[in-house]
Design an enzyme around this catalytic site. Structure first.
Site, PDB file in Angstrom:
ATOM      1  N   ASP A  16       0.842  -1.208   0.000  1.00 37.51           N
ATOM      2  CA  ASP A  16       0.000   0.000   0.000  1.00 37.51           C
ATOM      3  C   ASP A  16       0.874   1.254   0.000  1.00 37.51           C
ATOM      4  O   ASP A  16       1.992   1.246   0.524  1.00 37.51           O
ATOM      5  CB  ASP A  16      -0.899  -0.032   1.246  1.00 37.51           C
ATOM      6  CG  ASP A  16      -2.046   0.956   1.134  1.00 37.51           C
ATOM      7  OD1 ASP A  16      -2.306   1.472   0.031  1.00 37.51           O
ATOM      8  OD2 ASP A  16      -2.691   1.205   2.171  1.00 37.51           O
ATOM      9  N   HIS A  33       2.635   3.228  -8.919  1.00 39.31           N
ATOM     10  CA  HIS A  33       2.501   1.801  -9.257  1.00 39.31           C
ATOM     11  C   HIS A  33       3.738   1.334 -10.044  1.00 39.31           C
ATOM     12  O   HIS A  33       4.231   0.228  -9.851  1.00 39.31           O
ATOM     13  CB  HIS A  33       1.240   1.554 -10.076  1.00 39.31           C
ATOM     14  CG  HIS A  33      -0.035   1.907  -9.351  1.00 39.31           C
ATOM     15  ND1 HIS A  33      -0.246   1.589  -8.033  1.00 39.31           N
ATOM     16  CD2 HIS A  33      -1.164   2.557  -9.762  1.00 39.31           C
ATOM     17  CE1 HIS A  33      -1.452   2.015  -7.662  1.00 39.31           C
ATOM     18  NE2 HIS A  33      -2.024   2.620  -8.691  1.00 39.31           N
ATOM     19  N   LEU A 127      11.033 -20.377  -4.360  1.00 35.01           N
ATOM     20  CA  LEU A 127       9.951 -19.556  -3.789  1.00 35.01           C
ATOM     21  C   LEU A 127       8.679 -19.627  -4.637  1.00 35.01           C
ATOM     22  O   LEU A 127       8.739 -19.491  -5.868  1.00 35.01           O
ATOM     23  CB  LEU A 127      10.436 -18.099  -3.718  1.00 35.01           C
ATOM     24  CG  LEU A 127       9.410 -17.057  -3.273  1.00 35.01           C
ATOM     25  CD1 LEU A 127       9.146 -17.174  -1.773  1.00 35.01           C
ATOM     26  CD2 LEU A 127       9.884 -15.644  -3.608  1.00 35.01           C
TER      27      LEU A 127
HETATM   28  C1  FPP Z   1      -1.943   0.211  -3.320  1.00 37.96           C
HETATM   29  O1  FPP Z   1      -1.517   1.539  -3.364  1.00 37.96           O
HETATM   30  C2  FPP Z   1      -1.568  -0.466  -4.558  1.00 37.96           C
HETATM   31  C3  FPP Z   1      -2.439  -1.048  -5.420  1.00 37.96           C
HETATM   32  C4  FPP Z   1      -3.883  -1.139  -5.205  1.00 37.96           C
HETATM   33  C5  FPP Z   1      -1.984  -1.633  -6.668  1.00 37.96           C
HETATM   34  C6  FPP Z   1      -0.771  -2.474  -6.540  1.00 37.96           C
HETATM   35  C7  FPP Z   1      -0.083  -2.500  -7.816  1.00 37.96           C
HETATM   36  C8  FPP Z   1       1.208  -2.707  -7.962  1.00 37.96           C
HETATM   37  C9  FPP Z   1       2.078  -3.021  -6.831  1.00 37.96           C
HETATM   38  C10 FPP Z   1       1.825  -2.609  -9.290  1.00 37.96           C
HETATM   39  C11 FPP Z   1       1.388  -3.691 -10.202  1.00 37.96           C
HETATM   40  C12 FPP Z   1       2.264  -4.859 -10.125  1.00 37.96           C
HETATM   41  C13 FPP Z   1       1.827  -6.078 -10.406  1.00 37.96           C
HETATM   42  C14 FPP Z   1       2.738  -7.224 -10.298  1.00 37.96           C
HETATM   43  C15 FPP Z   1       0.427  -6.285 -10.806  1.00 37.96           C
HETATM   44  P1  FPP Z   1      -2.587   2.690  -3.502  1.00 37.96           P
HETATM   45  O2  FPP Z   1      -2.721   3.022  -4.948  1.00 37.96           O
HETATM   46  O3  FPP Z   1      -3.856   2.308  -2.834  1.00 37.96           O
HETATM   47  O4  FPP Z   1      -1.867   3.849  -2.748  1.00 37.96           O
HETATM   48  P2  FPP Z   1      -2.525   5.006  -1.851  1.00 37.96           P
HETATM   49  O5  FPP Z   1      -3.255   4.317  -0.721  1.00 37.96           O
HETATM   50  O6  FPP Z   1      -1.347   5.783  -1.392  1.00 37.96           O
HETATM   51  O7  FPP Z   1      -3.441   5.770  -2.749  1.00 37.96           O
END
Ligand code: FPP
Length: 239
Positions: A16, A33, A127
């Site tokens: 997150d 991201h 893994l």
């Molecule tokens: C949370 O941060 C992140 C997500 C919901 C998306 C996760 C995506 C990735 C890690 C990149 C994609 C990689 C793969 C392997 C699919 P947020 O956007 O909720 O952050 P915030 O809470 O600060 O707004």
């Protein structure tokens, strides 16, 4: 010091803070991201090195479909890009790529890339990297219950057969042990529908570090903290 019952077999991470990481730099959310890839890479490397057997990364939840279309499309594009950029290295490192969630919801291209990566690495012995995609803990329980209801309707199971074990065996990845440790980055202290059934006795670790800043040293801190805990699984723990 690690107590006897605190082996680290399965680690789950709620990644997150990507959006906040980008905003604090005056960048669009999608750049957060994008920056997440390096953190994923380090977590996979380090977990592989120290012998963690399963690493589940919460990459996209059932609720994340409600995000703006452009952001959803970009995350799906990143999934394909992550696989393309890392598959050779992951395969060389003996990583077995797996996925959990309502995978049929994924668009055709990332789904095909994911399936190809899963097939290519399926006999690897290192893994298990489990990507939670279109994953929701409640959805997983609903899907398990539906499968049990189907069995009862077909006459192959009865009400008497419903048990914790029979429900566990109908989860998306029944061979995967429950997570020992769940880490959430970015200072939020919620599960957000991650591994609800499987986390009944997981240890929890929260850090303020945003996911794109999360490095090997942060994982080491989390694992050291976990190693100092005594897991009791509802017992009195020998005290
Ligand atoms: C949370 O941060 C992140 C997500 C919901 C998306 C996760 C995506 C990735 C890690 C990149 C994609 C990689 C793969 C392997 C699919 P947020 O956007 O909720 O952050 P915030 O809470 O600060 O707004």
């Amino acid at each position: 010091m690690r107590s006897d019952n605190s082996q680290l077999t399965h680690v789950g991470i709620i990644m997150d803070g990507n959006g906040r990481w980008a905003r604090s730099r005056g960048l669009p959310r999608i750049d957060g991201h994008k920056a997440a890839e390096k953190s994923i890479h380090e977590a996979v490397e380090y977990c592989g090195e120290i012998g963690v057997e399963y690493l589940t990364l919460f990459a996209f939840s059932t609720e994340n479909w409600k995000r703006p279309k452009a952001e959803v499309s970009f995350i799906m594009f990143l999934l394909s890009r992550f696989i393309k950029n890392n598959i050779d290295n992951l395969d060389n490192k003996d990583v077995k790529i797996r996925a959990t969630g309502r995978l049929d919801d994924l668009p055709a291209k990332p789904r095909a890339d994911l399936d190809a990566a899963i097939t290519r690495t399926e006999s690897n012995q290192g893994l298990n990297l489990i990507l939670a995609l279109s994953y929701g803990g409640r959805a997983e329980i609903v899907d398990a219950v539906k499968r049990i209801a189907d069995d009862i309707k077909a006459g192959s199971k009865s009400m008497m057969d419903i048990s914790e074990k029979s429900i566990s065996s109908r989860m998306y990845l029944p061979d995967v042990p429950d997570p020992d440790l769940i880490i959430r980055t970015s200072g939020e202290k919620r599960f957000s529908n991650f591994l609800l059934w499987e986390s009944a006795y997981s240890e929890l670790y929260f850090t303020n570090t945003l996911w794109p800043d999360f490095r090997r040293k942060h994982l080491q801190e989390a694992f050291a903290d976990y190693g100092s805990r005594r897991r009791r699984f509802g017992d009195i723990g020998g005290n």
